[in-house]
Design a protein around this motif. Structure first.
Motif, PDB file in Angstrom:
ATOM      1  N   GLN A  72       0.762  -1.454   0.128  1.00 47.87           N
ATOM      2  CA  GLN A  72       0.156   0.238   0.308  1.00 47.87           C
ATOM      3  C   GLN A  72       0.736   1.354  -0.222  1.00 47.87           C
ATOM      4  O   GLN A  72       1.967   1.080   0.255  1.00 47.87           O
ATOM      5  N   SER A  73       0.163   2.377  -0.489  1.00 44.33           N
ATOM      6  CA  SER A  73       0.904   3.482  -0.542  1.00 44.33           C
ATOM      7  C   SER A  73       1.371   4.320   0.723  1.00 44.33           C
ATOM      8  O   SER A  73      -0.409   4.122   1.894  1.00 44.33           O
ATOM      9  N   PRO A  74       2.114   5.291   1.220  1.00 45.36           N
ATOM     10  CA  PRO A  74       1.886   5.622   2.256  1.00 45.36           C
ATOM     11  C   PRO A  74       0.655   6.648   2.527  1.00 45.36           C
ATOM     12  O   PRO A  74       0.405   7.042   3.447  1.00 45.36           O
ATOM     13  N   PHE A  75       0.738   7.739   0.993  1.00 45.20           N
ATOM     14  CA  PHE A  75      -0.632   8.283   1.411  1.00 45.20           C
ATOM     15  C   PHE A  75      -2.013   7.758   2.025  1.00 45.20           C
ATOM     16  O   PHE A  75      -3.035   8.209   1.784  1.00 45.20           O
ATOM     17  N   LYS A  76      -2.246   6.567   1.883  1.00 45.85           N
ATOM     18  CA  LYS A  76      -3.519   5.511   1.729  1.00 45.85           C
ATOM     19  C   LYS A  76      -3.235   4.994   3.330  1.00 45.85           C
ATOM     20  O   LYS A  76      -4.301   5.242   3.970  1.00 45.85           O
ATOM     21  N   ASP A  77      -2.763   4.551   3.867  1.00 43.60           N
ATOM     22  CA  ASP A  77      -2.406   4.210   5.240  1.00 43.60           C
ATOM     23  C   ASP A  77      -1.598   4.770   6.307  1.00 43.60           C
ATOM     24  O   ASP A  77      -1.593   3.992   7.485  1.00 43.60           O
ATOM     25  N   PHE A  78      -1.007   5.664   5.722  1.00 48.19           N
ATOM     26  CA  PHE A  78       0.408   5.709   7.085  1.00 48.19           C
ATOM     27  C   PHE A  78      -0.195   7.191   7.591  1.00 48.19           C
ATOM     28  O   PHE A  78      -0.239   8.021   8.400  1.00 48.19           O
ATOM     29  N   ALA A  79      -0.410   8.821   5.469  1.00 44.90           N
ATOM     30  CA  ALA A  79      -0.424   9.844   6.044  1.00 44.90           C
ATOM     31  C   ALA A  79      -1.805  10.287   5.976  1.00 44.90           C
ATOM     32  O   ALA A  79      -2.108  10.783   4.498  1.00 44.90           O
ATOM     33  N   GLY A  80      -3.012  10.643   7.007  1.00 48.80           N
ATOM     34  CA  GLY A  80      -4.251  10.671   5.834  1.00 48.80           C
ATOM     35  C   GLY A  80      -4.525   9.718   5.378  1.00 48.80           C
ATOM     36  O   GLY A  80      -4.859   8.331   5.779  1.00 48.80           O
ATOM     37  N   GLY A  81      -5.263  10.445   4.704  1.00 48.85           N
ATOM     38  CA  GLY A  81      -6.350   9.288   3.812  1.00 48.85           C
ATOM     39  C   GLY A  81      -7.205   8.264   3.919  1.00 48.85           C
ATOM     40  O   GLY A  81      -8.696   8.753   5.035  1.00 48.85           O
ATOM     41  N   MET A  82      -7.154   7.344   3.628  1.00 46.31           N
ATOM     42  CA  MET A  82      -7.930   6.568   4.691  1.00 46.31           C
ATOM     43  C   MET A  82      -7.586   5.898   6.261  1.00 46.31           C
ATOM     44  O   MET A  82      -9.331   6.047   6.961  1.00 46.31           O
ATOM     45  N   THR A  83      -6.809   6.644   6.854  1.00 48.19           N
ATOM     46  CA  THR A  83      -6.421   6.600   8.347  1.00 48.19           C
ATOM     47  C   THR A  83      -7.918   7.471   8.830  1.00 48.19           C
ATOM     48  O   THR A  83      -8.292   7.753  10.501  1.00 48.19           O
ATOM     49  N   ILE A  84      -7.896   8.715   8.033  1.00 46.91           N
ATOM     50  CA  ILE A  84      -8.768   9.647   8.390  1.00 46.91           C
ATOM     51  C   ILE A  84     -10.001   9.212   7.928  1.00 46.91           C
ATOM     52  O   ILE A  84     -11.066  10.506   8.977  1.00 46.91           O
ATOM     53  N   ASP A  85     -10.812   9.049   7.884  1.00 52.41           N
ATOM     54  CA  ASP A  85     -12.088   8.613   7.131  1.00 52.41           C
ATOM     55  C   ASP A  85     -12.383   7.554   8.150  1.00 52.41           C
ATOM     56  O   ASP A  85     -12.152   6.180   7.542  1.00 52.41           O
ATOM     57  N   PRO A  86     -13.718   7.591   8.320  1.00 56.65           N
ATOM     58  CA  PRO A  86     -14.234   6.415   9.735  1.00 56.65           C
ATOM     59  C   PRO A  86     -14.629   5.468   8.594  1.00 56.65           C
ATOM     60  O   PRO A  86     -15.299   4.602   8.962  1.00 56.65           O
ATOM     61  N   PHE A  87     -15.832   5.900   7.488  1.00 61.13           N
ATOM     62  CA  PHE A  87     -16.292   5.479   6.817  1.00 61.13           C
ATOM     63  C   PHE A  87     -15.496   4.967   5.715  1.00 61.13           C
ATOM     64  O   PHE A  87     -15.591   4.159   4.421  1.00 61.13           O
ATOM     65  N   ALA A  88     -13.832   4.611   5.916  1.00 58.99           N
ATOM     66  CA  ALA A  88     -13.389   4.309   4.918  1.00 58.99           C
ATOM     67  C   ALA A  88     -13.730   2.872   4.646  1.00 58.99           C
ATOM     68  O   ALA A  88     -14.467   1.892   5.131  1.00 58.99           O
ATOM     69  N   TYR A  89     -13.459   2.154   3.488  1.00 59.54           N
ATOM     70  CA  TYR A  89     -14.015   0.937   2.858  1.00 59.54           C
ATOM     71  C   TYR A  89     -15.372   0.701   3.079  1.00 59.54           C
ATOM     72  O   TYR A  89     -15.728  -0.276   3.586  1.00 59.54           O
ATOM     73  N   THR A  90     -16.311   1.427   3.209  1.00 62.05           N
ATOM     74  CA  THR A  90     -18.189   1.792   2.919  1.00 62.05           C
ATOM     75  C   THR A  90     -18.013   2.644   1.015  1.00 62.05           C
ATOM     76  O   THR A  90     -16.445   3.312   1.657  1.00 62.05           O
ATOM     77  N   THR A  91     -19.304   2.150   0.868  1.00 60.36           N
ATOM     78  CA  THR A  91     -19.890   3.330  -0.635  1.00 60.36           C
ATOM     79  C   THR A  91     -19.754   5.014   0.279  1.00 60.36           C
ATOM     80  O   THR A  91     -20.233   5.504   0.117  1.00 60.36           O
ATOM     81  N   LEU A  92     -19.969   5.506   1.563  1.00 61.31           N
ATOM     82  CA  LEU A  92     -19.379   6.823   2.306  1.00 61.31           C
ATOM     83  C   LEU A  92     -18.441   6.858   2.259  1.00 61.31           C
ATOM     84  O   LEU A  92     -18.193   8.720   2.557  1.00 61.31           O
ATOM     85  N   GLN A  93     -17.126   6.719   1.987  1.00 58.09           N
ATOM     86  CA  GLN A  93     -16.275   7.032   2.227  1.00 58.09           C
ATOM     87  C   GLN A  93     -15.993   7.644   0.896  1.00 58.09           C
ATOM     88  O   GLN A  93     -16.645   8.479  -0.097  1.00 58.09           O
ATOM     89  N   ALA A  94     -15.107   8.649   1.658  1.00 56.81           N
ATOM     90  CA  ALA A  94     -14.938   9.848   0.864  1.00 56.81           C
ATOM     91  C   ALA A  94     -13.889   9.886  -0.095  1.00 56.81           C
ATOM     92  O   ALA A  94     -13.436  10.991  -0.981  1.00 56.81           O
ATOM     93  N   SER A  95     -13.047   9.003  -0.063  1.00 54.26           N
ATOM     94  CA  SER A  95     -12.146   8.076  -1.354  1.00 54.26           C
ATOM     95  C   SER A  95     -11.940   8.070  -2.433  1.00 54.26           C
ATOM     96  O   SER A  95     -12.720   7.088  -3.300  1.00 54.26           O
ATOM     97  N   GLY A  96     -12.653   9.327  -3.964  1.00 53.22           N
ATOM     98  CA  GLY A  96     -12.983   8.405  -4.955  1.00 53.22           C
ATOM     99  C   GLY A  96     -14.217   8.888  -5.017  1.00 53.22           C
ATOM    100  O   GLY A  96     -15.787   9.324  -5.352  1.00 53.22           O
TER     101      GLY A  96
END
Length: 398
Positions: free
Chosen positions: A113-137
Motif C-alpha cells: 500500500q502507498s503511504p498516502f493510503k495507510d500512513f499519512a491521512g487518506g483512509m486513516t482519517i475517514d471513519p467510513f473508509a471501505y464503505t460506499t460512504l467513504q471520502a476517497s473516490g
C-alpha cells in the motif's frame, strides 16, 4: 481407556513437527467480512443498488513473523479480497516480504500500500473508509486511484519497495519507490502477443524505468489528554513513453498533501488538503476508485469519479470530518470539495459533498454502520452528476 491414550499419543506425535517448524515463528490468520445495502441515485439516471461489498473491505490472509535474533525479524504477508455480493473467488491485495528491526524500522518488497493510503491521512482519517460512504473516490474529497499513488480502497502498488521508520520523539516517516517494468505488471496495461498495446494508458510503478516515488511524514503528541497530530507528503508519478505518445502528455504528476488530527475524550476532528499538478494516473478517474464502471448511462452507473482531476490538469481537494463517540456508537459528519481546473479537453469542475452517519459496535469484532451522502457537481455531464448515496451494512473482523 487404552483407545484414548493411543489417540492422545498419535495426536501428540503429529503435533511435534508443527510445533518445531513454528518455533520462533508466529503465524496469524486474519480477515474481515462486510456486506452493505448501498444505493447511488444520480440525477437523470436510474437508481443503482447492490447488496455486497465492492469497496474492498472483505478480505482474508496470513501474516508471518520470524525472529532472526539480534532484534531482526523476517515477515511475510499475503492477502486476498472478495465481494460478499458475488461468486468471485477473490482478488489480490497486499503480497510482500519484509525485514524489520525496532531500532531502524521496516523494509517491504512486493505489492504494498502507498503511504498516502495507510500512513499519512487518506483512509486513516475517514471513519467510513471501505464503505460506499467513504471520502476517497466516491465522496469526491480525496484523490483515489487503481495504480497505488492515491488513497483509494483498492489501491495497491506493484513492484515496489517501501520503508517505514520507527517513531522517535513523536516523529515518523514512510516512503515508497517503484522500479521495474510495470507495463508487464499492471493489469490495465496489457501487451498482446503481437506486441501491441491493449488497455488504458494509466500507469505507475516504473514503466520505462520511471522510478515513481512517494514520501510522507507525521508528528504525533499527547498534551493534557489532547491527542494531536500533523502530517504531510509528496507524490510523483513520472509519465511514461507510452503516455507521451498516446496521450500527448509532457509533464510529470505532482501531488502535495498536508493535514492534521485532534482528539479529546469522545471528540475527534481531522482534515487534509491536496494540491495536484499535471494529473496523470494517481489523480484521474479509474474503475477501481469509482466503485465500478464510472458509467455513461450504460451498465453499472453506481461508479463515482468526483475526486478525479482532468487528465493533464491541475486542481486541489480538501476534506474535513468530526466524530463523537457515544457509548458504543460513533456519530460522524464529514465533507469537502474537489476543484478540477479546465484543460484543452475537459471543462472546469467543482464537486462538494457532505456525509452523515453512524457506526455502532456490537462487540470488539462486529459492527453496524449506515448513513447518507450528498454530492453536488457544478459541471453536470455523463460522468459527473449530483447524487444521493444511502448505505446500511454490517462488518465482522476475525
Amino acid at each position: 481407556m487404552k483407545k484414548k491414550l493411543i489417540s492422545l499419543a498419535v495426536a501428540g506425535a503429529l503435533a511435534v513437527p508443527m510445533v518445531a517448524s513454528a518455533q520462533g515463528t508466529n503465524v496469524t490468520l486474519f480477515g474481515s467480512v462486510q456486506a452493505e445495502y448501498a444505493t447511488v441515485n444520480k440525477d437523470g439516471q436510474s437508481s443503482q443498488a447492490l447488496i455486497g461489498d465492492d469497496t474492498g473491505r472483505s478480505r482474508w490472509g496470513a501474516h508471518v513473523t520470524e525472529n532472526l535474533g539480534g532484534g531482526l525479524k523476517a515477515k511475510a504477508h499475503v492477502e486476498y479480497g472478495f465481494n460478499t455480493g458475488s461468486g468471485a473467488l477473490g482478488v489480490a491485495r497486499e503480497r510482500w516480504v519484509a525485514l524489520a528491526n525496532d531500532s531502524w524500522g521496516e523494509v517491504k518488497f512486493g505489492r504494498v500500500q502507498s503511504p498516502f493510503k495507510d500512513f499519512a491521512g487518506g483512509m486513516t482519517i475517514d471513519p467510513f473508509a471501505y464503505t460506499t460512504l467513504q471520502a476517497s473516490g466516491s465522496g469526491g474529497t480525496m484523490t483515489a486511484s487503481a495504480n497505488g499513488l492515491g488513497s483509494g480502497a483498492q489501491t495497491f502498488v506493484n513492484s515496489a519497495a517501501r520503508y517505514d521508520s520507527p517513531k522517535v520523539e513523536g516523529f515518523s516517516f514512510a516512503g515508497i519507490i517503484m522500479p521495474g517494468d510495470s507495463n508487464r505488471l499492471d493489469p490495465a496495461n496489457v501487451i498482446s502477443p503481437s506486441g501491441s498495446f491493449q488497455g488504458s494508458n494509466s500507469n505507475s510503478g516504473g514503466e520505462d524505468g520511471e522510478w515513481d516515488f512517494q514520501v510522507a511524514g507525521k508528528y504525533e503528541a499527547q498534551v493534557a489528554g489532547h491527542n494531536m497530530g500533523v502530517f504531510g507528503g509528496y507524490s510523483r508519478d513520472n509519465i511514461s513513453t507510452r503516455q507521451r505518445t498516446n496521450l500527448g502528455l509532457n509533464n510529470n504528476e505532482h501531488v502535495w498533501r498536508g493535514g492534521a488530527m485532534w482528539s479529546f475524550q469522545n471528540f475527534k476532528l481531522s482534515g487534509q488538503y491536496e494540491r495536484v499538478s499535471n494529473a496523470v494516473g494517481a489523480a484521474t478517474c479509474s474503475n477501481a476508485a469509482a466503485l465500478g464502471n464510472p458509467g455513461t448511462g450504460l451498465g453499472d452507473t453506481r461508479g463515482q469519479c468526483n475526486s478525479a482531476m482532468n487528465l493533464g490538469g491541475d486542481g486541489h481537494l480538501w476534506f474535513a470530518g468530526g466524530q463523537y463517540d457515544w457509548g458504543n456508537t460513533s456519530v460522524i459528519a464529514q465533507g469537502g470539495m474537489t476543484d478540477a481546473n479546465a484543460t484543452a479537453l475537459a471543462a472546469k469542475r467543482e464537486v462538494s459533498s457532505f456525509t452523515v452517519g453512524l457506526i455502532h459496535n456490537l462487540s470488539r469484532r462486529s459492527s453496524l454502520f449506515g448513513g447518507y451522502q450528498r454530492a453536488m457537481v457544478d459541471d453536470r455531464n455523463s460522468l459527473f452528476r449530483d447524487s444521493n448515496t444511502y448505505s446500511v451494512g454490517m462488518r465482522h473482523n476475525f
